[in-house]
Scaffold this motif. Structure first.
Motif, short mmCIF file in Angstrom:
data_model
loop_
_atom_site.label_atom_id
_atom_site.label_comp_id
_atom_site.label_asym_id
_atom_site.label_seq_id
_atom_site.Cartn_x
_atom_site.Cartn_y
_atom_site.Cartn_z
N HIS A 233 0.85 -1.19 0.00
CA HIS A 233 0.00 0.00 0.00
C HIS A 233 0.88 1.24 0.00
O HIS A 233 2.11 1.15 0.05
CB HIS A 233 -0.93 -0.01 1.22
CG HIS A 233 -0.21 -0.12 2.52
ND1 HIS A 233 0.49 -1.25 2.87
CD2 HIS A 233 -0.06 0.75 3.54
CE1 HIS A 233 1.04 -1.08 4.06
NE2 HIS A 233 0.74 0.13 4.48
N ASN A 234 0.29 2.40 -0.04
CA ASN A 234 1.03 3.65 -0.25
C ASN A 234 2.02 3.94 0.87
O ASN A 234 1.63 4.19 2.00
CB ASN A 234 0.02 4.80 -0.38
CG ASN A 234 0.70 6.12 -0.71
OD1 ASN A 234 1.83 6.14 -1.19
ND2 ASN A 234 0.00 7.21 -0.45
N ILE A 235 3.31 3.91 0.54
CA ILE A 235 4.36 4.26 1.50
C ILE A 235 5.28 5.33 0.92
O ILE A 235 6.43 5.46 1.30
CB ILE A 235 5.17 3.01 1.92
CG1 ILE A 235 5.61 2.21 0.69
CG2 ILE A 235 4.38 2.13 2.87
CD1 ILE A 235 6.45 0.98 1.03
N ASN A 236 4.76 6.12 -0.01
CA ASN A 236 5.54 7.18 -0.63
C ASN A 236 5.62 8.42 0.24
O ASN A 236 4.69 8.73 0.99
CB ASN A 236 4.90 7.60 -1.97
CG ASN A 236 5.52 6.86 -3.14
OD1 ASN A 236 6.73 6.81 -3.28
ND2 ASN A 236 4.68 6.26 -3.96
N PRO A 237 6.74 9.19 0.11
CA PRO A 237 6.74 10.53 0.70
C PRO A 237 5.63 11.36 0.08
O PRO A 237 5.31 11.22 -1.10
CB PRO A 237 8.12 11.08 0.28
CG PRO A 237 8.94 9.88 -0.05
CD PRO A 237 7.98 8.86 -0.59
N GLY A 238 4.98 12.20 0.86
CA GLY A 238 3.91 13.04 0.36
C GLY A 238 2.55 12.41 0.43
O GLY A 238 1.56 13.03 0.03
N ARG A 239 2.48 11.17 0.96
CA ARG A 239 1.16 10.54 1.07
C ARG A 239 0.34 11.26 2.13
O ARG A 239 0.89 11.79 3.09
CB ARG A 239 1.31 9.06 1.44
CG ARG A 239 1.92 8.82 2.81
CD ARG A 239 2.25 7.35 2.99
NE ARG A 239 2.78 7.07 4.31
CZ ARG A 239 4.04 7.28 4.67
NH1 ARG A 239 4.89 7.82 3.81
NH2 ARG A 239 4.45 6.98 5.89
N PRO A 240 -0.97 11.27 1.99
CA PRO A 240 -1.80 11.93 2.98
C PRO A 240 -1.80 11.17 4.30
O PRO A 240 -1.74 9.95 4.32
CB PRO A 240 -3.20 11.92 2.33
CG PRO A 240 -3.15 10.78 1.37
CD PRO A 240 -1.74 10.71 0.87
N GLY A 241 -1.85 11.90 5.38
CA GLY A 241 -1.89 11.28 6.69
C GLY A 241 -3.32 11.17 7.20
O GLY A 241 -4.24 11.78 6.67
N GLY A 242 -3.49 10.36 8.24
CA GLY A 242 -4.80 10.25 8.87
C GLY A 242 -5.75 9.36 8.11
O GLY A 242 -5.40 8.72 7.11
N LEU A 243 -6.97 9.30 8.56
CA LEU A 243 -7.99 8.45 7.97
C LEU A 243 -8.58 9.10 6.72
O LEU A 243 -8.60 10.32 6.58
CB LEU A 243 -9.10 8.18 8.99
CG LEU A 243 -8.67 7.45 10.26
CD1 LEU A 243 -9.84 7.38 11.24
CD2 LEU A 243 -8.14 6.05 9.95
N THR A 244 -9.02 8.26 5.81
CA THR A 244 -9.66 8.75 4.60
C THR A 244 -11.17 8.78 4.83
O THR A 244 -11.77 7.77 5.17
CB THR A 244 -9.33 7.82 3.41
OG1 THR A 244 -7.91 7.76 3.26
CG2 THR A 244 -9.96 8.35 2.14
N GLY A 245 -11.77 9.96 4.66
CA GLY A 245 -13.18 10.13 4.95
C GLY A 245 -14.09 9.36 4.02
O GLY A 245 -13.71 9.02 2.89
N ARG A 246 -15.29 9.10 4.52
CA ARG A 246 -16.26 8.31 3.75
C ARG A 246 -16.59 8.98 2.42
O ARG A 246 -16.71 8.31 1.39
CB ARG A 246 -17.53 8.13 4.59
CG ARG A 246 -18.61 7.30 3.89
CD ARG A 246 -19.81 7.10 4.80
NE ARG A 246 -20.87 6.36 4.12
CZ ARG A 246 -20.90 5.05 4.00
NH1 ARG A 246 -19.93 4.32 4.53
NH2 ARG A 246 -21.89 4.45 3.36
N ALA A 247 -16.73 10.30 2.43
CA ALA A 247 -17.09 11.00 1.19
C ALA A 247 -16.00 10.83 0.14
O ALA A 247 -16.30 10.65 -1.06
CB ALA A 247 -17.33 12.47 1.48
N ARG A 248 -14.74 10.88 0.56
CA ARG A 248 -13.64 10.73 -0.39
C ARG A 248 -13.58 9.30 -0.92
O ARG A 248 -13.27 9.08 -2.09
CB ARG A 248 -12.32 11.13 0.27
CG ARG A 248 -12.24 12.64 0.55
CD ARG A 248 -11.09 12.97 1.50
NE ARG A 248 -9.80 12.76 0.85
CZ ARG A 248 -8.68 12.51 1.53
NH1 ARG A 248 -8.71 12.40 2.84
NH2 ARG A 248 -7.54 12.36 0.91
N ILE A 249 -13.85 8.32 -0.07
CA ILE A 249 -13.88 6.93 -0.52
C ILE A 249 -14.98 6.73 -1.56
O ILE A 249 -14.78 6.07 -2.59
CB ILE A 249 -14.08 5.98 0.67
CG1 ILE A 249 -12.83 5.96 1.55
CG2 ILE A 249 -14.42 4.57 0.18
CD1 ILE A 249 -11.61 5.37 0.86
#
Length: 282
Positions: A233-249
């Protein structure tokens, strides 16, 4: 190639490597991620099995005294190498201790070594075959990987590798771009970078090409679950932190649906296959 032109090529390669290094994952995060995934990895490793099998078929006829499985993971291909070369001594090497701990009881290799592909803990000229399937894409300094391969291979030895390049998971990347424009998908090198690094390595290029592998999933959750189970899964620099909200999913799901095919949602992996040989001593 003259010494002067070789130096110029290597200088350009190193500069390109430096330009791209900041976009690649930290190897400590890679090791930790794959260690956590050791127990679940084989259950979802369809791509890894297909790619490694393809790479195995591309190896030239060779009977090594000693082979190295570089980035050996759960040891699946260490066991295949042991079956193909039953009289040979096998070394399984991985940066993730969790993978080695998982693989060791299953057998295949004689030695299990924790190590870094960019700084191999092996003697000069100590192996005849290096096999590496879907591991070196996590190495930020691929020129060092090739330099280490050239160092530890005996004259006439072979380095076969499969890696990933730009265009991998483009469907997921483009779908996230439509949602928030942030980095949610691992970045990979361009094919041209692999070509330049290999040409400047001192190893002879027997073959180097790209073959796309496309997997299909019933839904986005199945894909993202598999990436997490693989430790990819995403382990790149610059990846977003925290949980991904339901609306974005929900927005991601809607965007990805635009790629749906009869077989399901496609996930494309652009796989680079390389077979390199260390020139025989004169």
């Amino acid at each position: 190639m003259t010494d002067l032109s070789h130096c110029a090529v290597m200088k350009a390669v190193k500069q390109q490597q430096a330009n791209n290094q900041s976009h690649l994952p930290d190897k400590r995060q890679v090791a930790a991620s794959f260690s956590r995934a050791a127990a679940s990895y084989d259950s979802v490793a369809e791509l890894q099995r297909a790619v490694g099998t393809e790479l195995m078929a591309r190896l030239p006829e060779i009977t090594p005294d000693r082979w190295l499985d570089l980035g050996s993971g759960t040891g699946y291909f260490s066991r295949m190498l042991a079956a193909r070369f039953p009289e040979s001594e096998g070394v399984a090497l991985d940066i993730a201790e969790g993978m080695l701990n998982h693989a060791r009881p299953l057998g295949g290799a004689l030695h299990y070594v924790a190590g870094d592909a960019e700084n191999l803990p092996l003697r000069d000229g100590s192996v005849e075959l290096m096999f590496s399937s879907l591991a070196v894409q996590w190495c930020s300094d691929f020129a060092s990987v090739l330099a280490e391969a050239e160092r530890v291979l005996r004259p006439g030895g072979v380095f076969g590798f499969a890696s990933l390049c730009v265009g991998t998971l483009y469907e997921l990347r483009d779908s996230w771009q439509a949602v928030d424009g942030m980095v949610h998908v691992n970045r990979f090198r361009e094919l041209a970078h692999y070509q330049r690094f290999c040409a400047a390595s001192g190893l002879q290029v027997r073959s180097l090409d790209v073959l796309p592998h496309v997997l299909h999933y019933p839904d986005v959750r199945s894909l993202t679950h598999e990436l997490k189970a693989l430790g990819a899964h995403n382990i790149n620099p610059g990846r977003p932190g925290g949980l991904t909200g339901r609306a974005r999913i929900q927005a991601l799901i809607a965007a990805y649906e635009g790629f749906r095919q009869d077989k399901g949602l496609p996930a494309t992996y652009q796989v680079v296959y390389g077979v390199l040989e260390k020139p025989a001593a004169v």
